[in-house]
Design a protein around this motif. Structure first.
Motif, PDB file in Angstrom:
ATOM      1  N   GLU A 335       0.937  -1.038   0.199  1.00  0.00           N
ATOM      2  CA  GLU A 335      -0.382  -0.167  -0.008  1.00  0.00           C
ATOM      3  C   GLU A 335       1.211   1.053   0.086  1.00  0.00           C
ATOM      4  N   GLY A 336       0.424   2.010  -0.707  1.00  0.00           N
ATOM      5  CA  GLY A 336       1.266   3.386  -1.151  1.00  0.00           C
ATOM      6  C   GLY A 336       2.736   3.502  -2.331  1.00  0.00           C
ATOM      7  N   GLY A 337       2.290   1.520  -2.523  1.00  0.00           N
ATOM      8  CA  GLY A 337       3.146   1.676  -3.763  1.00  0.00           C
ATOM      9  C   GLY A 337       2.512   2.151  -5.392  1.00  0.00           C
ATOM     10  N   ASN A 338       3.077   1.593  -6.939  1.00  0.00           N
ATOM     11  CA  ASN A 338       2.609   2.058  -7.705  1.00  0.00           C
ATOM     12  C   ASN A 338       1.990   1.002  -7.921  1.00  0.00           C
ATOM     13  N   PHE A 339       1.199   0.850  -8.744  1.00  0.00           N
ATOM     14  CA  PHE A 339       0.379   0.141  -9.154  1.00  0.00           C
ATOM     15  C   PHE A 339       1.290  -0.614 -10.670  1.00  0.00           C
ATOM     16  N   PRO A 340       1.038  -2.087 -10.407  1.00  0.00           N
ATOM     17  CA  PRO A 340       2.063  -2.583 -11.885  1.00  0.00           C
ATOM     18  C   PRO A 340       1.125  -2.665 -13.374  1.00  0.00           C
ATOM     19  N   ASN A 341       1.797  -2.145 -14.067  1.00  0.00           N
ATOM     20  CA  ASN A 341       1.553  -1.589 -15.787  1.00  0.00           C
ATOM     21  C   ASN A 341       1.246  -2.372 -16.468  1.00  0.00           C
ATOM     22  N   ILE A 342       0.052  -3.746 -16.221  1.00  0.00           N
ATOM     23  CA  ILE A 342      -0.333  -4.499 -16.506  1.00  0.00           C
ATOM     24  C   ILE A 342      -0.885  -3.837 -17.891  1.00  0.00           C
ATOM     25  N   LYS A 343      -1.442  -5.443 -19.011  1.00  0.00           N
ATOM     26  CA  LYS A 343      -2.184  -5.042 -20.011  1.00  0.00           C
ATOM     27  C   LYS A 343      -3.547  -6.002 -20.106  1.00  0.00           C
ATOM     28  N   ILE A 344      -3.974  -4.861 -20.901  1.00  0.00           N
ATOM     29  CA  ILE A 344      -5.561  -5.654 -20.760  1.00  0.00           C
ATOM     30  C   ILE A 344      -6.135  -4.973 -21.781  1.00  0.00           C
ATOM     31  N   VAL A 345      -7.414  -6.260 -22.623  1.00  0.00           N
ATOM     32  CA  VAL A 345      -7.628  -6.378 -23.767  1.00  0.00           C
ATOM     33  C   VAL A 345      -9.635  -5.557 -23.148  1.00  0.00           C
ATOM     34  N   ASP A 346      -9.535  -4.562 -23.852  1.00  0.00           N
ATOM     35  CA  ASP A 346     -11.205  -4.410 -24.086  1.00  0.00           C
ATOM     36  C   ASP A 346     -12.320  -5.542 -24.882  1.00  0.00           C
ATOM     37  N   TYR A 347     -13.294  -5.456 -25.035  1.00  0.00           N
ATOM     38  CA  TYR A 347     -14.361  -6.719 -26.170  1.00  0.00           C
ATOM     39  C   TYR A 347     -14.212  -6.621 -26.733  1.00  0.00           C
ATOM     40  N   LYS A 348     -13.512  -5.217 -27.617  1.00  0.00           N
ATOM     41  CA  LYS A 348     -13.281  -5.035 -29.408  1.00  0.00           C
ATOM     42  C   LYS A 348     -12.235  -5.046 -29.379  1.00  0.00           C
ATOM     43  N   ASN A 349     -10.935  -5.940 -28.553  1.00  0.00           N
ATOM     44  CA  ASN A 349      -9.764  -6.128 -29.049  1.00  0.00           C
ATOM     45  C   ASN A 349      -8.792  -5.439 -28.515  1.00  0.00           C
ATOM     46  N   THR A 350      -8.950  -4.142 -28.354  1.00  0.00           N
ATOM     47  CA  THR A 350      -8.381  -2.908 -27.517  1.00  0.00           C
ATOM     48  C   THR A 350      -7.685  -3.178 -26.582  1.00  0.00           C
ATOM     49  N   GLU A 351      -6.116  -2.673 -27.257  1.00  0.00           N
ATOM     50  CA  GLU A 351      -4.646  -3.032 -26.371  1.00  0.00           C
ATOM     51  C   GLU A 351      -4.486  -1.941 -25.390  1.00  0.00           C
ATOM     52  N   PHE A 352      -5.089  -1.860 -23.828  1.00  0.00           N
ATOM     53  CA  PHE A 352      -4.201  -0.994 -22.980  1.00  0.00           C
ATOM     54  C   PHE A 352      -3.896  -1.461 -22.057  1.00  0.00           C
ATOM     55  N   ASP A 353      -2.091  -0.181 -21.407  1.00  0.00           N
ATOM     56  CA  ASP A 353      -1.857   0.111 -20.492  1.00  0.00           C
ATOM     57  C   ASP A 353      -2.623   0.047 -19.253  1.00  0.00           C
ATOM     58  N   ILE A 354      -2.833  -0.686 -18.385  1.00  0.00           N
ATOM     59  CA  ILE A 354      -3.894  -0.005 -17.504  1.00  0.00           C
ATOM     60  C   ILE A 354      -3.990   1.186 -16.570  1.00  0.00           C
ATOM     61  N   ASN A 355      -2.554   1.097 -16.223  1.00  0.00           N
ATOM     62  CA  ASN A 355      -2.649   2.552 -15.474  1.00  0.00           C
ATOM     63  C   ASN A 355      -2.734   4.137 -16.575  1.00  0.00           C
ATOM     64  N   SER A 356      -3.104   3.959 -18.098  1.00  0.00           N
ATOM     65  CA  SER A 356      -3.342   4.692 -18.740  1.00  0.00           C
ATOM     66  C   SER A 356      -4.414   5.225 -18.495  1.00  0.00           C
ATOM     67  N   LEU A 357      -5.744   4.115 -17.360  1.00  0.00           N
ATOM     68  CA  LEU A 357      -6.686   4.625 -17.425  1.00  0.00           C
ATOM     69  C   LEU A 357      -6.727   5.317 -16.338  1.00  0.00           C
ATOM     70  N   ILE A 358      -6.384   5.055 -15.573  1.00  0.00           N
ATOM     71  CA  ILE A 358      -6.291   5.259 -14.196  1.00  0.00           C
ATOM     72  C   ILE A 358      -6.250   6.753 -13.965  1.00  0.00           C
ATOM     73  N   LYS A 359      -6.871   7.622 -13.806  1.00  0.00           N
ATOM     74  CA  LYS A 359      -6.829   8.666 -13.842  1.00  0.00           C
ATOM     75  C   LYS A 359      -7.793   9.642 -13.230  1.00  0.00           C
TER      76      LYS A 359
END
Length: 474
Positions: A335-359
């Motif tokens: 707790e207090g550390g950085n969240f790992p920037n894993i890769k996820i895919v939506d159901y349109k097959n678009t790939e994201f770095d998860i941290n790019s979604l955390i605003k």
């Protein structure tokens, strides 16, 4: 269609039996089935945790498999993260049909050997229902509680006797069915001090009648025959909890019992090491309790102490390596550390770095088709939370290593939206990095992508309070 398919399988089985010259002694069995909404295209068959074969489903999601040189007893079949057991004896031709959306509840057997297996699966399901009743009964005083569970055992025994009178099953079935009843009953006794209200467990133990645990004198804690039995394994976990509690209270100065205390958990590992001689059982139990403790603890020093104790007692090198990686992942999610920037895919097959979604403050939780009830209940709960907390983003990730159509179908059939629903790009790697155990694990991250809570639960009574804390962080 179902009856037609099963009839064809039975005819095929009987034909093959008559024409196989290797079956003169009748030491074989057939196992086949049809899987609705399959999670994968195969079924794995195991005996004593050893894989016998991986069986491919055909284009209609069916299979038929012959076991030569049969070792009669309990077999496990595995499909898409779910397991169940069957009892196979010589010349059985057992067929089943199941829907993965309700794996155990939908399981029905037909063919030779069906009645004994339907009896066992029905007992398994009834035990799950009765567990909830037993937890309520635990609030009774010990004498009243004992009367209730004695009545439940008598009912099950009468039911088994009626089945035996009608169908005259084998001694092997009788042994397994009776053991299921006995160990389910013993488990209900062992769980009483933990569920009974009050944190002073020492006083609760002292209030029990002297013969409350008299059956312990006859227990074989190293029963290799029952080591795959669900009832037996559940009993071992409950009784080790209870015996460790008795040992812990004898030397602890704590006024109230804390199940997650390091001392108690070390006592339990020590007890397993001294009481369980069967290597398979010992290693499984050591792994189970260690992983369970680590998954709920955020204290690095305590985790290291328990891990060290586990490594000194287990002889399974694969398990030991798994636990070490699990502990490392947990330590990396401080707790207090950085969240790992894993890769996820939506159901349109678009790939994201998860941290790019955390605003903004973000809740990240997980689901699997293998835990279908949790999938539905968690999504209903998330829908409520989304309405109450519009300033929070809820990212929901399916962890299954399947093609995208299967999770997508589950969402669609239950009318859940696809917004903020994702899958892992690399499921195995991501599950390990995020140490996803248990499935209810939820991670809360602030708008700066810092971990606020590394292991909470959306069903926890404290969750909304935790969520407000994350929202108010600057």
């Amino acid at each position: 269609m179902r009856l037609h398919f099963l009839s064809l399988l039975i005819i095929s089985t009987l034909f093959n039996c008559k024409n196989d010259g290797n079956n003169s002694e009748g030491n074989y069995a057939y196992l086949g089935g049809e899987i609705i909404n399959p999670n994968s295209d195969f079924v794995v068959l195991l005996k004593h945790d050893v894989v016998i074969d991986t069986i491919k489903l055909d284009s209609k999601n069916r299979f038929l498999y012959k076991i030569n040189n049969l070792k009669e007893g309990l077999y496990t079949f595995y499909h898409g993260g779910e397991t169940q057991m069957v009892l196979l004896e010589p010349k059985d031709s057992l067929l089943f049909r199941l829907n993965t959306f309700e794996f155990d509840e939908s399981l029905v057997f037909t063919g030779t050997g069906d009645k004994k297996n339907n009896f066992l699966i029905n007992e398994f399901l009834e035990n799950e229902i009765q567990e909830k009743k037993i937890f309520k009964f635990c609030q009774l005083n010990p004498e009243a509680y004992e009367n209730r569970v004695d009545s439940l055992k008598a009912f099950k025994t009468n039911k088994l006797n009626a089945f035996k009178t009608k169908y005259n099953p084998s001694p092997l079935f009788d042994k397994i069915a009776k053991a299921n009843i006995d160990y389910s009953y013993f488990s209900s006794k062992e769980v009483y001090p933990f569920v009974h209200h009050g944190n002073n467990k020492g006083d609760i133990l002292k209030s029990l009648p002297k013969d409350f645990y008299s059956y312990r004198k006859t227990i074989n804690y190293n029963d290799s025959f029952l080591k795959e039995s669900y009832s037996y394994n559940s009993f071992l976990k409950y009784t080790l909890n209870n015996l460790a509690l008795e040992n812990h209270i004898a030397h602890s100065n704590d006024d109230t019992f804390k199940r997650n205390s390091l001392c108690y958990n070390l006592d339990r590992l020590k007890l397993i090491d001294s009481l369980i001689d069967n290597e398979t059982l010992k290693n499984k139990l050591l792994y189970y309790f260690t992983a369970n403790y680590l998954s709920k603890s955020t204290n690095t020093e305590s985790n290291d102490a328990l891990l060290s104790a586990y490594l000194s007692k287990s002889s399974d090198e694969t398990d030991k390596n798994d636990i070490k990686r699990f502990a490392t992942s947990l330590n990396n999610l401080k707790e207090g550390g950085n969240f790992p920037n894993i890769k996820i895919v939506d159901y349109k097959n678009t790939e994201f770095d998860i941290n790019s979604l955390i605003k903004m403050p973000t809740v990240i939780c997980f689901w699997s088709n293998a835990f279908y009830n949790h999938f539905k209940e968690s999504h209903y709960r998330l829908n409520e939370l989304k309405v109450k907390y519009p300033e929070v983003r809820f990212i929901v990730i399916n962890i299954d290593d399947f093609e995208s159509d299967r999770p997508k179908t589950s969402l669609k059939e239950n009318r859940f939206e696809f917004k903020d629903e994702y899958q892992f790009k690399n499921p195995k790697e991501s599950i390990e990095v995020l140490a996803i155990q248990p499935m209810t694990k939820t991670i809360v991250v602030d708008k700066h992508q810092k971990i606020v809570y590394s292991n909470t639960n959306i069903f926890s009574m404290h969750f909304e309070e935790q969520l407000l804390g994350a929202i108010n962080r600057k």
